[in-house]
Motif scaffolding. Structure first.
Motif, PDB file in Angstrom:
ATOM      1  N   GLN A  93      -7.597  28.862  -1.051  1.00  0.00           N
ATOM      2  CA  GLN A  93      -6.842  28.956  -2.301  1.00  0.00           C
ATOM      3  C   GLN A  93      -5.380  28.653  -1.998  1.00  0.00           C
ATOM      4  OE1 GLN A  93      -7.860  32.630  -4.450  1.00  0.00           O
ATOM      5  NE2 GLN A  93      -9.768  32.695  -3.282  1.00  0.00           N
ATOM      6  N   ASP A  94      -4.850  27.671  -2.709  1.00  0.00           N
ATOM      7  CA  ASP A  94      -3.483  27.245  -2.414  1.00  0.00           C
ATOM      8  C   ASP A  94      -2.674  27.183  -3.704  1.00  0.00           C
ATOM      9  OD1 ASP A  94      -1.425  26.472  -0.719  1.00  0.00           O
ATOM     10  OD2 ASP A  94      -1.847  24.344  -0.967  1.00  0.00           O
ATOM     11  N   GLN A  95      -1.594  27.934  -3.734  1.00  0.00           N
ATOM     12  CA  GLN A  95      -0.703  27.934  -4.892  1.00  0.00           C
ATOM     13  C   GLN A  95       0.192  26.688  -4.836  1.00  0.00           C
ATOM     14  OE1 GLN A  95       1.085  31.684  -3.966  1.00  0.00           O
ATOM     15  NE2 GLN A  95      -0.486  32.881  -4.997  1.00  0.00           N
ATOM     16  N   PRO A 142      -8.941  38.152   0.477  1.00  0.00           N
ATOM     17  CA  PRO A 142     -10.095  37.748  -0.327  1.00  0.00           C
ATOM     18  C   PRO A 142      -9.744  36.797  -1.465  1.00  0.00           C
ATOM     19  CG  PRO A 142      -9.508  40.027  -0.772  1.00  0.00           C
ATOM     20  CD  PRO A 142      -8.655  39.589   0.373  1.00  0.00           C
ATOM     21  N   PHE A 143      -8.476  36.774  -1.862  1.00  0.00           N
ATOM     22  CA  PHE A 143      -7.994  35.860  -2.894  1.00  0.00           C
ATOM     23  C   PHE A 143      -6.489  35.703  -2.720  1.00  0.00           C
ATOM     24  CE2 PHE A 143      -7.848  40.146  -4.556  1.00  0.00           C
ATOM     25  CZ  PHE A 143      -6.628  40.229  -5.178  1.00  0.00           C
ATOM     26  N   ALA A 144      -5.938  34.719  -3.407  1.00  0.00           N
ATOM     27  CA  ALA A 144      -4.496  34.468  -3.306  1.00  0.00           C
ATOM     28  C   ALA A 144      -3.740  35.552  -4.060  1.00  0.00           C
ATOM     29  CB  ALA A 144      -4.161  33.094  -3.877  1.00  0.00           C
ATOM     30  N   LEU A 145      -2.931  36.303  -3.342  1.00  0.00           N
ATOM     31  CA  LEU A 145      -2.123  37.341  -3.979  1.00  0.00           C
ATOM     32  C   LEU A 145      -0.952  36.697  -4.716  1.00  0.00           C
ATOM     33  CD1 LEU A 145      -1.935  40.009  -1.144  1.00  0.00           C
ATOM     34  CD2 LEU A 145      -3.230  40.176  -3.266  1.00  0.00           C
ATOM     35  N   PRO A 146      -0.475  37.322  -5.770  1.00  0.00           N
ATOM     36  CA  PRO A 146       0.653  36.732  -6.503  1.00  0.00           C
ATOM     37  C   PRO A 146       1.938  36.765  -5.680  1.00  0.00           C
ATOM     38  CG  PRO A 146       0.146  38.921  -7.351  1.00  0.00           C
ATOM     39  CD  PRO A 146      -0.950  38.566  -6.390  1.00  0.00           C
ATOM     40  N   GLY A 147       2.646  35.639  -5.696  1.00  0.00           N
ATOM     41  CA  GLY A 147       3.951  35.581  -5.055  1.00  0.00           C
ATOM     42  C   GLY A 147       3.887  35.235  -3.581  1.00  0.00           C
ATOM     43  N   SER A 189      -4.485  30.504   1.595  1.00  0.00           N
ATOM     44  CA  SER A 189      -5.100  31.750   2.070  1.00  0.00           C
ATOM     45  C   SER A 189      -6.618  31.685   1.957  1.00  0.00           C
ATOM     46  CB  SER A 189      -4.583  32.931   1.245  1.00  0.00           C
ATOM     47  OG  SER A 189      -5.105  32.896  -0.087  1.00  0.00           O
ATOM     48  N   SER A 190      -7.263  32.730   2.505  1.00  0.00           N
ATOM     49  CA  SER A 190      -8.641  33.120   2.159  1.00  0.00           C
ATOM     50  C   SER A 190      -9.736  32.276   2.786  1.00  0.00           C
ATOM     51  CB  SER A 190      -8.802  33.142   0.624  1.00  0.00           C
ATOM     52  OG  SER A 190      -7.777  33.886   0.013  1.00  0.00           O
TER      53      SER A 190
END
Length: 616
Positions: free
Chosen positions: A362-364, A590-595, A554-555
């Motif tokens: 997962q990439d912001q 487990p997932f992309a955290l905010p920020g 992440s993840s």
């Protein structure tokens, strides 16, 4: 001629002096802490001397265990100089160039390039990743803040452990850091004062952690105008800041900067230097991990090579992999842990069939709208040789001025109802499943030198980041060797929900730029992307062609309850299907955290170190 060259010579001299200070600081590290290549045995072998790896290693070494750290890079202070040390250089760091053809920095960056992005106009992206003691904490832009209480509760629910709730993790956030309160006199910007939650950090005493956190001792004048623009669209300034489990509205950020001398605080300057002074920790630097070794399903060591010399580091208790979001799954796979079909196709004996290894990436991503401004900015000031010379004097003599700062004003929100009106039922449902306090968008403010002849001092850059991407990428291998780069699919904008959210966020940027409060400094019409981009289809295509990463992937070794559901590690970061092996870094989120994730990476590493010491 000499008079013309004098300002330039002065600047070069000051830079040389600053760099010499860095070299002296690095040379204070005792050579006895750096291992001579050759077979060795430790209680714990940690693969990766980055953000998480040095944190875990330092805490285990402090418990009395023998610890060996494997790091492929060297010391960034020597290998990258002021680009990594001086905060004001953070946004001009060449290693962060997010394009396929980039200026290589092989001593401190892995030079990773993605596969063509099918959801982002087929582009290939250089993805900077720290190859140095300190890892990506030596390359990042130093923003430090924590995610929301709801996000951590979601983590806890997904992995079946209350250890990941806000209340459970907070002691590790507290333990890892020491906050220096803001110096408003040095900031010297009356309209940029603020309040914050003073209970969120340790500030004095033996219970404070080694990581230095502070508020910048300089405020970019343009950022104060962006704060006005964001308030116009409803994002009021937070009264508590972003370190108390809430991300709502705007705030001036804390950063990993040691204000004593206004230099980067990384896991190397904090945890490693503390450990070298107080424990027997050993570092194998410029050493590449090649393969995790197993005996009857138990990790017993790591095969490594230093400048062509191969040897083995044996772990009596555990091997801890902290090689990052791309290399941790790669190392697991070349060692026999991962999707069986992939490993078998390469002739790798399967030790644990874990289909989730390398999946769930997962990439912001973020994108910006730009307009000309008459306000000064950090970039415009440092682009002027005369002002640059003044800034250098401020930095060296008073730890103040533009060189002391890497951050500024950021804001978070869930998109308002008007922005969601045209979302599909699926997108609406996906967003509704997120925690109520988890923002969907982060807004970042910045500026570049403008066109002075057009009356533009600063090209203002207001950007939006997708914080909860539904698109998924992957990391895999194409060979048995860690000396070959992994194959990276970043997955950008593959999911239609991300496309809808991105278009809505783009429109919010334009709303912010229309704020009447910007009229004293705003010059002309939108410069990028400009008036030709208007329809939703045009906006989306422009985003596909121009969005870049914010370096928060992440993840790829996600924490979960079991391997059947795609999990790679359990709630204490133990790898499923083997013993004596953990993964501790951002790949287990487990997932992309905010920020910005580095605060949570440090806290996670503190928590897992405590688990290991307690025998969990």
């Amino acid at each position: 001629m000499l008079s013309v060259l004098q300002p330039l010579l002065f600047v070069l001299l000051v830079l040389l002096l600053a760099f010499c200070k860095t070299i002296v600081a690095v040379n204070r590290l005792p050579s006895s802490a750096f291992a001579v290549p050759g077979d060795a045995t430790y209680d714990y072998v940690v693969v990766g001397g980055g953000t998480a790896g040095l944190t875990v290693a330092a805490r285990l070494a402090a418990s009395g265990a023998s610890v060996g750290v494997i790091e492929a890079g060297g010391a960034y202070e020597l290998d990258n100089g002021n680009y990594s040390v001086v905060p004001g250089y953070a946004f001009t760091e060449p290693a962060l160039a997010p394009v396929e053809f980039f200026p290589p920095r092989p001593l401190i960056d892995w030079s990773l390039v993605s596969q063509p992005l099918t959801g982002a106009a087929g582009r290939r992206i250089h993805y900077a990743a720290g190859k140095t003691l300190g890892g990506s904490s030596a390359l990042n832009t130093m923003a430090y803040h924590r995610a929301t209480k709801g996000a951590y509760q979601r983590w806890a629910s997904l992995v079946g452990s209350t250890a990941y709730t806000w209340d459970s993790l907070f002691p590790y956030f507290f333990k890892s850091t020491k906050l220096t309160p803001p110096n408003f006199a040095k900031r010297n910007t009356p309209n940029a004062t603020f309040t914050y939650d003073k209970a969120a950090f340790c500030t004095t005493g033996p219970n404070c952690g080694p990581l230095q956190v502070s508020y910048a001792q300089w405020v970019d004048p343009t950022n104060t105008w962006f704060a006005v623009a964001l308030k116009f669209i409803g994002l009021a300034t937070s009264s508590v800041g972003f370190n108390s489990g809430s991300l709502s509205g705007g705030a001036y950020t804390t950063g990993t900067i040691d204000p004593t001398h206004a230099t980067r605080s990384s896991s190397e300057t904090s945890y490693l230097r503390w450990a070298i002074a107080n424990t027997g920790l050993m570092v194998h630097y410029r050493t590449q991990a090649l393969k995790i070794l197993f005996t009857s399903g138990k990790a017993t060591g790591v095969s490594v090579v230093t400048e062509g010399f191969p040897y083995t580091l044996t772990a009596k208790k555990e091997v801890i992999v902290s090689a990052g979001v791309f290399h941790s799954p790669q190392l697991l796979m070349v060692s026999g842990i991962g999707p069986q079909a992939k490993l078998t196709s390469l002739g790798i004996p399967v030790i644990s069939n874990l289909p989730g290894v390398g999946q769930n990436l997962q990439d912001q991503i973020f994108f910006a709208v730009q307009n000309g401004l008459t306000s000064a900015s950090t970039a415009s000031i440092l682009a002027d040789p005369a002002q640059q010379a003044v800034a250098l004097q401020q930095y060296l003599n008073n730890t103040s001025g533009p060189y002391t700062s890497a951050g500024g004003y950021i804001a978070f929100e869930k998109l308002p109802a008007a922005s969601r009106a045209n979302f599909s039922a699926r997108t609406t449902s996906l967003l509704a499943a997120l925690p109520a306090d988890m923002p969907e968008i982060e807004y970042l403010a910045g500026g570049f030198p403008g066109n002075a002849t057009a009356g533009i001092t600063t090209t203002g850059d207001l950007s939006a980041t997708l914080l909860a991407p539904f698109s998924r990428g992957s990391v895999t291998i194409s060979s048995l060797s860690m000396l070959d780069s992994p194959a990276i699919d970043l997955g950008w904008l593959k999911d239609a929900a991300d496309a809808e959210v991105a278009v809505a966020a783009f429109k919010r940027l334009r709303q912010a730029w229309s704020a009447p409060g910007l009229s004293p400094v705003k010059v002309g019409l939108e410069s990028r992307p400009g008036a030709a981009v208007q329809t939703d289809a045009q906006i989306l295509q422009w985003i596909r062609e121009n969005a870049i990463q914010i370096w928060h992937a992440s993840s790829t070794n996600a924490m979960g309850m079991n391997a059947t559901a795609g999990g790679v590690v359990d709630k204490t970061c133990k790898v499923f299907g083997v013993t004596g092996l953990r993964v501790v870094d951002i790949s287990v989120f487990p997932f992309a955290l905010p920020g910005h994730p580095q605060a949570t990476v440090y806290a996670l590493a503190e928590k897992i170190a405590a688990d290991i010491i307690a025998g969990r």
